[in-house]
Design an enzyme around this catalytic site. Structure first.
Site, mmCIF file in Angstrom:
data_model
loop_
_atom_site.group_PDB
_atom_site.id
_atom_site.type_symbol
_atom_site.label_atom_id
_atom_site.label_comp_id
_atom_site.label_asym_id
_atom_site.label_seq_id
_atom_site.Cartn_x
_atom_site.Cartn_y
_atom_site.Cartn_z
ATOM 1 N N CYS A 83 0.856 -1.168 0.008
ATOM 2 C CA CYS A 83 -0.208 0.088 -0.022
ATOM 3 C C CYS A 83 0.842 1.412 -0.003
ATOM 4 C CB CYS A 83 -0.997 0.017 1.017
ATOM 5 S SG CYS A 83 -1.896 -1.510 1.487
ATOM 6 N N CYS A 206 -13.470 0.396 7.616
ATOM 7 C CA CYS A 206 -12.833 -0.231 6.863
ATOM 8 C C CYS A 206 -12.657 0.759 5.500
ATOM 9 C CB CYS A 206 -13.216 -1.538 6.275
ATOM 10 S SG CYS A 206 -13.481 -2.804 7.478
ATOM 11 N N LYS A 328 -10.218 5.782 4.098
ATOM 12 C CA LYS A 328 -11.388 5.459 4.476
ATOM 13 C C LYS A 328 -12.567 5.740 3.633
ATOM 14 C CE LYS A 328 -14.303 3.706 5.490
ATOM 15 N NZ LYS A 328 -15.567 4.065 5.310
ATOM 16 N N HIS A 332 -8.887 3.503 -1.377
ATOM 17 C CA HIS A 332 -7.522 3.113 -1.416
ATOM 18 C C HIS A 332 -7.212 2.191 -2.394
ATOM 19 C CE1 HIS A 332 -3.913 1.561 0.191
ATOM 20 N NE2 HIS A 332 -4.434 0.695 0.946
#
Ligand code: COA
Length: 384
Positions: A83, A206, A328, A332
């Site tokens: 990430c 998430c 969030k 992402h």
């Protein structure tokens, strides 16, 4: 080392993309070059972040992107750091430009996963953890971050509302961001009523699976006598690593790589947390935002989730965090995330952030984590 700037930036809207990762990377790469006021032929090196190209049956995307940009002869390299791939790419671009290897470098990160269902996407992501020890035994990223949340909750006696306040704040910010995946505010009731994913993490704790692409142009100050936009001066570009497996770490109340990268960045910039006006931090789950703020020393250990509930991290709070909406709610798309944090800072410093502007900001920090913290990048930028 030469003074190094970010002189252009662009992002598409995160969410579902019709185009491939490589097409989106080419489009935003071109848009970033245009925003920098330079020509593609001035780019000396392209640094591409694309962790899950294999899910699109495409590797070695750099030459394809450069060909699309009309600069096939320019060298490129694809960088994978889970990430944190595009912040790792930014670091490499910084090293090249500050070190005098080229005057202009393009950093572009792109990811496309929306053609996969949740199970398939979760399985791909899990290879960013330790596959034989973690993923193969059923650990997913929501599960691993839930472990961190459980330790935090147990140690500091936090309430669900504290984590909920991070989600509510980031959704409110994303509602003002045209690049965001979710442009919808939520209430605390919506948060508390959302399904449990991996206890104690609910749906709104998430980040979603997002497609997206983001790009920035890095330049040597001496090569840009007349910048067309307010450049971001790179005050620090730091990376650190740590033991990748959570089960081998002595302490789960933070990410060692984030502490180390943060400390190195503050040393490089000759600054402390008190000098930062706002931060874009890696909130892949709400717990991650709290840990980031404590790892960076912005809040004392155990205080960040409480501070969020008190409004300290809101846009008009003492220390604004994730005015973009964060992972969030802005979304992402793994390899685009680190670059998109810099796009947000660029837009903030150039008066392009509209209703989500952080007033009077002069210095901003970007914190981007790889997986559960095996790697982390921290960049600090200021106005000239
Ligand atoms: C949380 C999660 C499991 C939800 O997946 P899901 O239950 O399959 O959800 P779906 O994709 O079927 O979406 C159902 C609805 O919830 C919404 N949704 C999905 N994920 C969401 C999220 N994270 N936050 C808010 N809403 C979400 C969808 O937009 C959809 O809304 P709609 O019905 O109005 O269209 C999934 O988003 C996830 O695993 N996220 C974490 C990704 C991750 O691990 N990234 C790496 C971090 S290190």
């Amino acid at each position: 080392m030469r003074e190094t700037w970010v002189i252009g930036a662009a992002s598409n809207r995160f969410g579902k993309m019709k185009e491939s990762g490589r097409e989106a990377a080419t489009e935003v790469g071109l848009a970033a070059i245009e925003s920098a006021g330079i020509e593609p032929r001035q780019i000396g090196h392209t640094f591409v972040a694309n962790a899950f190209g294999v899910a699109e049956h495409q590797a070695h995307v750099g030459p394809l992107i450069n060909t699309g940009l009309g600069i096939p002869e320019v060298p490129s390299v694809t960088i994978e750091s889970a990430c944190s791939s595009s912040s790792a790419a930014l670091h490499e671009a910084y090293v090249h430009v500050a070190g005098g290897f080229c005057d202009f470098a393009l950093v572009v990160g792109a990811e496309k996963l929306s053609h996969l269902d949740t199970l398939a996407a979760t399985s791909y992501f899990a290879i960013g953890a330790d596959y034989p020890f973690e993923a193969k035994n059923g650990a997913t990223f929501p599960g691993l971050y839930a472990t961190l949340a459980n330790v935090y909750q147990h140690t500091y006696r936090t309430t669900p509302e504290m984590f909920g306040s991070i989600a509510v704040k980031n959704h409110a910010n994303a509602a003002l961001n045209p690049h965001a995946h979710f442009q919808k505010a939520i209430t605390m009731e919506t948060y508390l009523g959302s399904p449990m994913i991996a206890s104690p993490l609910r749906l709104y704790d998430c980040c979603p699976f997002s497609d997206g692409a983001a790009a920035v142009v890095v330049a040597a100050k001496e090569a840009v006598p007349h910048p067309v936009r307010e450049p971001l001066v790179v005050r620090a570009s730091a990376r650190a690593g740590s033991i990748a497996d959570m089960h081998d770490r002595p302490d789960l109340l933070g990410l060692p790589a984030a502490r180390a990268a943060g400390a190195a960045a503050f040393r490089q910039a000759k600054m402390g947390p008190e000098d930062i006006d706002f931060a874009e931090v890696h909130d892949c789950f709400t717990i991650a935002e709290a840990l980031a703020l404590e790892d960076l020393g912005i809040f004392p250990k155990g205080a960040a989730a409480r501070a969020s509930l008190d409004g300290a991290t809101a846009r008009d709070g003492k220390f604004p965090v994730n005015p973009s909406g964060g992972l969030k709610a802005k979304g992402h798309p793994v390899s685009a995330t680190g670059a998109s944090q810099v796009v947000e800072i660029f837009e903030q410093f150039n008066g392009l952030a509209g209703g989500r502007s952080v007033p009077h900001a002069e210095v901003a920090l970007a914190h981007n984590v790889g997986a559960t913290g095996g790697s982390c990048s921290v960049h600090i930028f200021s106005r000239r």
